[in-house]
Design a protein around this motif. Structure first.
Motif, PDB file in Angstrom:
ATOM      1  N   ILE A   1      28.668  45.215 -67.338  1.00  0.00           N
ATOM      2  CA  ILE A   1      29.565  45.393 -66.192  1.00  0.00           C
ATOM      3  C   ILE A   1      30.528  46.552 -66.427  1.00  0.00           C
ATOM      4  CG2 ILE A   1      31.433  44.282 -64.890  1.00  0.00           C
ATOM      5  CD1 ILE A   1      29.812  41.626 -65.296  1.00  0.00           C
ATOM      6  N   GLU A   2      30.898  46.778 -67.675  1.00  0.00           N
ATOM      7  CA  GLU A   2      31.812  47.871 -68.000  1.00  0.00           C
ATOM      8  C   GLU A   2      31.080  49.205 -68.163  1.00  0.00           C
ATOM      9  OE1 GLU A   2      33.761  46.536 -71.548  1.00  0.00           O
ATOM     10  OE2 GLU A   2      34.658  44.813 -70.527  1.00  0.00           O
ATOM     11  N   ARG A   3      29.941  49.198 -68.880  1.00  0.00           N
ATOM     12  CA  ARG A   3      29.323  50.472 -69.270  1.00  0.00           C
ATOM     13  C   ARG A   3      28.302  51.024 -68.296  1.00  0.00           C
ATOM     14  NH1 ARG A   3      27.874  49.031 -75.239  1.00  0.00           N
ATOM     15  NH2 ARG A   3      25.990  50.147 -74.671  1.00  0.00           N
ATOM     16  N   ILE A   4      27.504  50.192 -67.653  1.00  0.00           N
ATOM     17  CA  ILE A   4      26.449  50.704 -66.766  1.00  0.00           C
ATOM     18  C   ILE A   4      27.045  51.515 -65.615  1.00  0.00           C
ATOM     19  CG2 ILE A   4      24.576  50.070 -65.183  1.00  0.00           C
ATOM     20  CD1 ILE A   4      23.776  49.799 -68.113  1.00  0.00           C
ATOM     21  N   PRO A   5      28.062  51.016 -64.894  1.00  0.00           N
ATOM     22  CA  PRO A   5      28.641  51.849 -63.824  1.00  0.00           C
ATOM     23  C   PRO A   5      29.177  53.188 -64.341  1.00  0.00           C
ATOM     24  CG  PRO A   5      29.332  49.578 -63.554  1.00  0.00           C
ATOM     25  CD  PRO A   5      28.659  49.673 -64.898  1.00  0.00           C
ATOM     26  N   ALA A   6      29.845  53.180 -65.485  1.00  0.00           N
ATOM     27  CA  ALA A   6      30.380  54.420 -66.049  1.00  0.00           C
ATOM     28  C   ALA A   6      29.258  55.380 -66.434  1.00  0.00           C
ATOM     29  CB  ALA A   6      31.250  54.103 -67.262  1.00  0.00           C
ATOM     30  N   ASP A   7      28.167  54.841 -66.994  1.00  0.00           N
ATOM     31  CA  ASP A   7      27.032  55.688 -67.365  1.00  0.00           C
ATOM     32  C   ASP A   7      26.364  56.310 -66.141  1.00  0.00           C
ATOM     33  OD1 ASP A   7      27.478  55.067 -70.021  1.00  0.00           O
ATOM     34  OD2 ASP A   7      25.743  53.724 -70.216  1.00  0.00           O
ATOM     35  N   ILE A   8      26.255  55.541 -65.055  1.00  0.00           N
ATOM     36  CA  ILE A   8      25.648  56.071 -63.828  1.00  0.00           C
ATOM     37  C   ILE A   8      26.470  57.239 -63.302  1.00  0.00           C
ATOM     38  CG2 ILE A   8      25.167  55.545 -61.394  1.00  0.00           C
ATOM     39  CD1 ILE A   8      24.324  52.711 -62.364  1.00  0.00           C
ATOM     40  N   VAL A   9      27.779  57.085 -63.263  1.00  0.00           N
ATOM     41  CA  VAL A   9      28.657  58.157 -62.771  1.00  0.00           C
ATOM     42  C   VAL A   9      28.613  59.364 -63.708  1.00  0.00           C
ATOM     43  CG1 VAL A   9      31.040  58.808 -62.238  1.00  0.00           C
ATOM     44  CG2 VAL A   9      30.149  56.589 -61.488  1.00  0.00           C
ATOM     45  N   ALA A  10      28.703  59.127 -65.009  1.00  0.00           N
ATOM     46  CA  ALA A  10      28.729  60.219 -65.981  1.00  0.00           C
ATOM     47  C   ALA A  10      27.447  61.036 -65.970  1.00  0.00           C
ATOM     48  CB  ALA A  10      28.985  59.671 -67.381  1.00  0.00           C
ATOM     49  N   ASN A  11      26.312  60.367 -65.765  1.00  0.00           N
ATOM     50  CA  ASN A  11      25.021  61.048 -65.812  1.00  0.00           C
ATOM     51  C   ASN A  11      24.452  61.385 -64.434  1.00  0.00           C
ATOM     52  OD1 ASN A  11      24.285  61.026 -68.786  1.00  0.00           O
ATOM     53  ND2 ASN A  11      24.814  58.881 -68.449  1.00  0.00           N
ATOM     54  N   GLN A  12      25.092  60.878 -63.368  1.00  0.00           N
ATOM     55  CA  GLN A  12      24.582  61.081 -62.010  1.00  0.00           C
ATOM     56  C   GLN A  12      23.112  60.672 -61.944  1.00  0.00           C
ATOM     57  OE1 GLN A  12      26.593  62.261 -59.190  1.00  0.00           O
ATOM     58  NE2 GLN A  12      28.005  61.482 -60.731  1.00  0.00           N
ATOM     59  N   SER A  13      22.822  59.511 -62.530  1.00  0.00           N
ATOM     60  CA  SER A  13      21.443  59.071 -62.666  1.00  0.00           C
ATOM     61  C   SER A  13      21.344  57.549 -62.652  1.00  0.00           C
ATOM     62  CB  SER A  13      20.875  59.587 -63.987  1.00  0.00           C
ATOM     63  OG  SER A  13      19.590  59.060 -64.230  1.00  0.00           O
ATOM     64  N   LEU A  14      20.201  57.070 -62.156  1.00  0.00           N
ATOM     65  CA  LEU A  14      19.884  55.645 -62.258  1.00  0.00           C
ATOM     66  C   LEU A  14      18.967  55.390 -63.451  1.00  0.00           C
ATOM     67  CD1 LEU A  14      19.227  54.773 -58.504  1.00  0.00           C
ATOM     68  CD2 LEU A  14      21.262  54.306 -59.860  1.00  0.00           C
ATOM     69  N   GLY A  15      18.684  56.441 -64.213  1.00  0.00           N
ATOM     70  CA  GLY A  15      17.820  56.321 -65.378  1.00  0.00           C
ATOM     71  C   GLY A  15      18.574  55.991 -66.645  1.00  0.00           C
ATOM     72  N   VAL A  16      19.713  55.329 -66.514  1.00  0.00           N
ATOM     73  CA  VAL A  16      20.526  54.998 -67.689  1.00  0.00           C
ATOM     74  C   VAL A  16      19.897  53.835 -68.450  1.00  0.00           C
ATOM     75  CG1 VAL A  16      22.654  55.856 -66.640  1.00  0.00           C
ATOM     76  CG2 VAL A  16      22.045  53.460 -66.383  1.00  0.00           C
ATOM     77  N   ASP A  17      20.217  53.756 -69.737  1.00  0.00           N
ATOM     78  CA  ASP A  17      19.691  52.670 -70.572  1.00  0.00           C
ATOM     79  C   ASP A  17      20.360  51.354 -70.228  1.00  0.00           C
ATOM     80  OD1 ASP A  17      17.974  54.278 -72.008  1.00  0.00           O
ATOM     81  OD2 ASP A  17      19.389  54.637 -73.629  1.00  0.00           O
ATOM     82  N   THR A  18      19.573  50.282 -70.303  1.00  0.00           N
ATOM     83  CA  THR A  18      20.140  48.948 -70.151  1.00  0.00           C
ATOM     84  C   THR A  18      20.784  48.557 -71.476  1.00  0.00           C
ATOM     85  OG1 THR A  18      18.041  47.930 -70.766  1.00  0.00           O
ATOM     86  CG2 THR A  18      18.462  48.251 -68.407  1.00  0.00           C
ATOM     87  N   ILE A  19      21.568  47.510 -71.442  1.00  0.00           N
ATOM     88  CA  ILE A  19      22.286  47.081 -72.634  1.00  0.00           C
ATOM     89  C   ILE A  19      21.635  45.824 -73.183  1.00  0.00           C
ATOM     90  CG2 ILE A  19      24.517  46.279 -73.497  1.00  0.00           C
ATOM     91  CD1 ILE A  19      25.764  48.167 -71.405  1.00  0.00           C
ATOM     92  N   SER A  20      21.261  45.896 -74.443  1.00  0.00           N
ATOM     93  CA  SER A  20      20.613  44.780 -75.109  1.00  0.00           C
ATOM     94  C   SER A  20      21.524  43.553 -75.080  1.00  0.00           C
ATOM     95  CB  SER A  20      20.302  45.166 -76.553  1.00  0.00           C
ATOM     96  OG  SER A  20      19.673  44.101 -77.216  1.00  0.00           O
ATOM     97  N   GLY A  21      20.937  42.424 -74.773  1.00  0.00           N
ATOM     98  CA  GLY A  21      21.714  41.193 -74.696  1.00  0.00           C
ATOM     99  C   GLY A  21      22.132  40.865 -73.279  1.00  0.00           C
TER     100      GLY A  21
END
Length: 159
Positions: free
Chosen positions: A94-114
């Protein structure tokens, strides 16, 4: 009679080819490269319909809803607005995926284990919002993302 039909078909085909060739030429005073460059620039200027859109996708414990703000050329912010995911377990996604999407302008971001299901749900919810904003979702998924170094290992003791 057959000679006339064959001749007419040949003349018609030549007229069509000439018309296509004339239609594919650059406007007067421009080269084909200038026309292509102008089209590419115009297309890259408006990737989204600016505004804030919501998207929803199924998480592990229920639907996850996101609010995504787009400018005409970028994903400006992603916020998880509603979820029923397990507190503590889903928090990294919930914290990192939204930030990664914005930072990379991509939906190809890595999922988080667990919290893979939560991660995938957030990505799918953002994809739904992006589709509402007129984005090419497949192109957003194809944007390559630089992977960062592995984060710190966190150990938790639970009941």
């Amino acid at each position: 009679m057959k000679k006339i039909k064959k001749g007419s078909a040949l003349i018609l085909a030549l007229c069509l080819l000439a018309g296509m060739a004339a239609g594919c030429q650059a406007p007067a005073g421009e080269t084909a490269a200038q026309t292509t460059e102008a089209s590419t620039t115009a297309a890259s200027e408006a990737l989204y319909t600016a505004g804030t859109y919501t998207g929803t996708a199924a998480g592990r414990n229920g639907d996850i809803t996101v609010s995504v703000t787009f400018s005409e050329t970028a994903i400006e912010s992603v916020e998880v607005t509603d979820h029923q995911e397990t507190e503590g377990i889903a928090d990294p996604a919930i914290e990192r995926i939204p930030a990664d999407i914005v930072a990379n302008q991509s939906l190809g971001v890595d999922t988080i284990s667990g919290c893979t299901i939560t991660s995938e749900a957030i990505i799918e919810a953002v994809a739904a919002a992006a589709a509402s904003a007129g984005a090419d979702v497949d192109a957003l998924r194809a944007v390559e993302v630089e992977t960062s170094e592995a984060g710190e290992t966190i150990e938790k003791t639970v009941d």
